[in-house]
Design a protein around this motif. Structure first.
Motif, short mmCIF file in Angstrom:
data_model
loop_
_atom_site.label_atom_id
_atom_site.label_comp_id
_atom_site.label_asym_id
_atom_site.label_seq_id
_atom_site.Cartn_x
_atom_site.Cartn_y
_atom_site.Cartn_z
N TRP A 44 -55.67 -39.81 50.63
CA TRP A 44 -56.72 -40.04 49.63
C TRP A 44 -57.61 -38.79 49.48
O TRP A 44 -57.95 -38.37 48.37
N PHE A 45 -58.00 -38.19 50.62
CA PHE A 45 -58.90 -37.03 50.59
C PHE A 45 -58.18 -35.70 50.73
O PHE A 45 -58.62 -34.69 50.17
N ALA A 46 -57.09 -35.69 51.49
CA ALA A 46 -56.42 -34.41 51.76
C ALA A 46 -55.47 -34.02 50.62
O ALA A 46 -55.33 -32.84 50.32
N ASP A 47 -54.83 -34.99 49.99
CA ASP A 47 -53.88 -34.64 48.91
C ASP A 47 -54.56 -33.87 47.77
O ASP A 47 -54.03 -32.85 47.33
N LEU A 56 -60.24 -32.49 61.35
CA LEU A 56 -59.74 -33.84 61.62
C LEU A 56 -60.57 -34.52 62.71
O LEU A 56 -60.75 -33.95 63.79
N ASN A 57 -61.04 -35.71 62.43
CA ASN A 57 -61.62 -36.56 63.47
C ASN A 57 -60.60 -37.65 63.77
O ASN A 57 -60.17 -38.37 62.86
N HIS A 58 -60.21 -37.75 65.03
CA HIS A 58 -59.16 -38.69 65.39
C HIS A 58 -59.58 -39.50 66.61
O HIS A 58 -60.03 -38.94 67.61
N THR A 67 -50.61 -36.72 68.87
CA THR A 67 -49.54 -35.72 68.64
C THR A 67 -48.86 -36.00 67.30
O THR A 67 -48.63 -35.09 66.49
N LYS A 68 -48.55 -37.28 67.06
CA LYS A 68 -47.85 -37.64 65.81
C LYS A 68 -48.74 -37.39 64.59
O LYS A 68 -48.26 -36.97 63.54
N MET A 69 -50.03 -37.68 64.73
CA MET A 69 -50.97 -37.46 63.63
C MET A 69 -50.99 -35.97 63.24
O MET A 69 -50.92 -35.61 62.07
N LEU A 70 -51.10 -35.13 64.26
CA LEU A 70 -51.15 -33.68 64.01
C LEU A 70 -49.85 -33.21 63.36
O LEU A 70 -49.86 -32.40 62.43
N GLN A 71 -48.73 -33.74 63.83
CA GLN A 71 -47.43 -33.36 63.28
C GLN A 71 -47.32 -33.80 61.81
O GLN A 71 -46.80 -33.07 60.97
N TRP A 72 -47.82 -34.99 61.52
CA TRP A 72 -47.77 -35.51 60.14
C TRP A 72 -48.54 -34.59 59.19
O TRP A 72 -48.09 -34.26 58.09
N ILE A 73 -49.71 -34.13 59.65
CA ILE A 73 -50.53 -33.22 58.84
C ILE A 73 -49.79 -31.89 58.63
O ILE A 73 -49.72 -31.37 57.51
N ALA A 74 -49.22 -31.38 59.71
CA ALA A 74 -48.48 -30.11 59.61
C ALA A 74 -47.33 -30.25 58.62
O ALA A 74 -47.10 -29.36 57.79
N ASP A 75 -46.62 -31.37 58.68
CA ASP A 75 -45.46 -31.57 57.79
C ASP A 75 -45.89 -31.74 56.34
O ASP A 75 -45.31 -31.16 55.44
N ARG A 76 -46.89 -32.57 56.09
CA ARG A 76 -47.26 -32.87 54.70
C ARG A 76 -48.00 -31.74 54.01
O ARG A 76 -47.84 -31.54 52.81
N TYR A 77 -48.81 -31.00 54.78
CA TYR A 77 -49.69 -30.00 54.14
C TYR A 77 -49.32 -28.56 54.48
O TYR A 77 -50.17 -27.67 54.45
N ASP A 78 -48.08 -28.34 54.85
CA ASP A 78 -47.57 -27.00 55.06
C ASP A 78 -48.29 -26.27 56.20
O ASP A 78 -48.74 -25.13 56.04
N GLN A 113 -47.16 -26.94 71.08
CA GLN A 113 -45.81 -26.59 71.56
C GLN A 113 -44.76 -26.81 70.44
O GLN A 113 -43.83 -26.03 70.29
N ASN A 114 -44.99 -27.87 69.64
CA ASN A 114 -44.06 -28.17 68.54
C ASN A 114 -44.30 -27.31 67.31
O ASN A 114 -43.67 -27.53 66.28
N GLY A 115 -45.30 -26.42 67.37
CA GLY A 115 -45.52 -25.52 66.25
C GLY A 115 -46.71 -25.86 65.35
O GLY A 115 -46.94 -25.19 64.35
N VAL A 116 -47.45 -26.91 65.71
CA VAL A 116 -48.64 -27.27 64.91
C VAL A 116 -49.73 -26.21 65.14
O VAL A 116 -49.94 -25.78 66.27
N SER A 117 -50.43 -25.82 64.06
CA SER A 117 -51.46 -24.77 64.18
C SER A 117 -52.82 -25.38 64.49
O SER A 117 -53.72 -25.36 63.65
#
Ligand code: PNW
Length: 463
Positions: A250-253, A292-294, A347-358, A401-405
């Motif tokens: 809703w906010f990030a897209d 991100l607040n998680h 971990t999954k949340m961070l990965q989802w952000i990395a995947d969706r938002y380059d 470790q998985n490459g998330v910045s």
């Protein structure tokens, strides 16, 4: 701790209404939270932020504690109504003076200020004249307020956050009515959020156009909890994805991808406002980092038509718009706020952000937990909080470790404080507050952070 880069930012966070107190001192105007707290029943025990932890008068002592505990970054927010008591027009110089002293004291202690412009305390005057988040004119007022802050503090502040958690301000404030200003509606949240996004974009545009020479960074902080499909049925996988899009997309897209998620357009029809072409341009790439607040994780399933509406916990948003049923796993440990402790969800949340938002640069601007602490011989042994932080920071390590910045991590919160509708009943701090004496007592979790930060700094030096 093996994967954190040498320049990783370790900080702790607070917000103005939750800690400052001095609610009517030195020319400050009332905010919607001052007003909201006055209605009996809105806040547990009818608590309010009139005094809070009296940070307004004790900020030097508080900064000394940050320094002693090893933090090199501190996130706080500015009270709009302290700077502009009416929300617009006349500047309150005493308010400017307070934040000048705070910023100078931080810098004198080598602590980088991370400044949030809006952490929910809208000037009440704007609400009363119906110029709040429901009125498009609010983005001009926010721009004016932000410009004053850049102008007066930007020579020293190099990290700005425009808005904190617009999702909460929109859903809890204008949808569920549990936060100020207490509206209940199924359309106002979408309108309020729309104006928040535009306000954010306008403030960033001013910063980039007129304050370039300050060489700072500016971004937005959104909150999102992880949504794990309850099983591998396609309809439940889809429900979890839909929940994430209604929460964070809703906010990030609009900022990273250029517009609201298609699924929101399809489901909301004309309750979802439309961006003009020029607003889209202004919004696109308007955040230098992904704040991100998680806090937690829930299972998601497609809403079963026959099932009773269960809301284990009010963070589903307007669930009828999503058709998502949320639940917790009984095996997950709970904090005293009933948020489940699920580090792998982080971990999954961070990965989802990395995947969706380059793979943007992410800063966790809040993560933490509430437990009912006790003082024993002048100490607070908050083992569960230490365990929480250990496990979530390990989860961050895994993501890197998985490459998330991931570039930084701020603990919520530096101090116990006014926890909104829960008043002072919930303690999120790594430093305990005795509300009778306002004494600050470092908890074991604060001492744990000191060790972790030190270890990290030593590693950085030896490399
Ligand atoms: C955040 N939810 O609030 C805020 O930024 C802080 O001011 C607050 O103290 C902290 O988290 C702990 O609550 C949230 O319902 C409030 O999902 C509600 C939700 C999430 C975050």
């Amino acid at each position: 701790m093996t994967n954190f880069p040498n320049d990783f930012i370790w900080g702790s966070a607070t917000s103005s209404y939750q800690i400052e107190g001095a609610h009517d001192k030195d020319g400050k105007g009332p905010s919607i939270w001052d007003k909201f707290c006055k209605t009996p029943g809105n806040v547990l025990n009818n608590d309010n932020g009139n005094i809070a932890i009296d940070h307004y008068h004790r900020f030097k002592e508080d900064i000394a504690l940050l320094k002693k505990q090893g933090f090199t970054a501190y996130r706080f927010s500015i009270s709009w109504a302290r700077i502009l008591p009416n929300g617009k027009g006349q500047v309150n110089e005493k308010g400017i003076e307070f934040y000048n002293k705070l910023i100078d004291e931080l810098l004198a202690n080598d602590i980088q200020p991370w400044v949030t412009l809006y952490h929910w305390d809208l000037p009440q005057a704007l609400y009363e004249s119906k110029e709040d988040w429901l009125n498009p004119v609010i983005s001009d007022h926010f721009e004016e307020y932000a410009t004053i802050c850049f102008d007066r503090f930007g020579d020293r502040v190099k990290h700005w956050i425009t808005l904190n958690e617009p999702w909460v301000a929109a859903i809890l404030g204008y949808g569920q009515g549990v936060f100020a200003p207490g509206h209940i509606s199924n359309s106002e949240p979408y309108l309020a959020a729309h104006h928040m996004l535009i306000a954010h974009a306008k403030a960033v545009n001013i910063y980039k156009s007129y304050f370039k020479s300050q060489h700072g960074t500016i971004g937005i902080t959104n909150n999102c909890d992880w949504r794990e499909p309850i099983d591998q049925q396609p309809k439940n996988i889809e429900a979890a994805e839909r929940a994430l899009l209604f929460f964070l997309g809703w906010f990030a897209d609009p900022i990273w991808l250029g517009d609201y998620p298609q699924v929101m357009k399809d489901r909301l029809g004309d309750r979802l406002p439309v961006f003009t072409k020029s607003e889209k341009v202004l919004l696109k790439d308007s955040s230098d980092f992904f704040g991100l607040n998680h806090y937690t994780t829930m299972y998601a399933a497609e809403q079963d038509e026959d099932a009773e509406e269960v809301s284990a916990y009010g963070n589903g948003g307007l669930s009828e718009d999503q058709d998502v049923q949320l639940s917790q796993d009984p095996k997950w440990p709970l904090t005293d706020f009933n948020w489940a402790v699920v580090p792998w969800g982080c971990t999954k949340m961070l990965q989802w952000i990395a995947d969706r938002y380059d793979n943007p640069n992410i800063i966790i601007t809040e993560n933490g937990c509430a437990y009912h602490d006790e003082v024993q011989n002048g100490e607070v042994h908050d083992e569960r909080r230490v365990e929480f932080y250990k496990s979530y920071i390990e989860a961050c390590d895994d993501a890197i470790q998985n490459g998330v910045s991931l570039k930084g991590y701020f603990a919520w919160s530096m101090f116990d404080n006014f926890e909104w509708a829960s008043g002072y009943s919930q303690r999120f701090g790594i430093n305990y507050i005795d509300y009778d004496t306002l004494e600050r007592i470092p908890k074991d979790s604060a001492k744990w952070f000191t060790k972790i930060i030190k270890k990290h700094q030593e590693k950085a030096i030896t490399i």
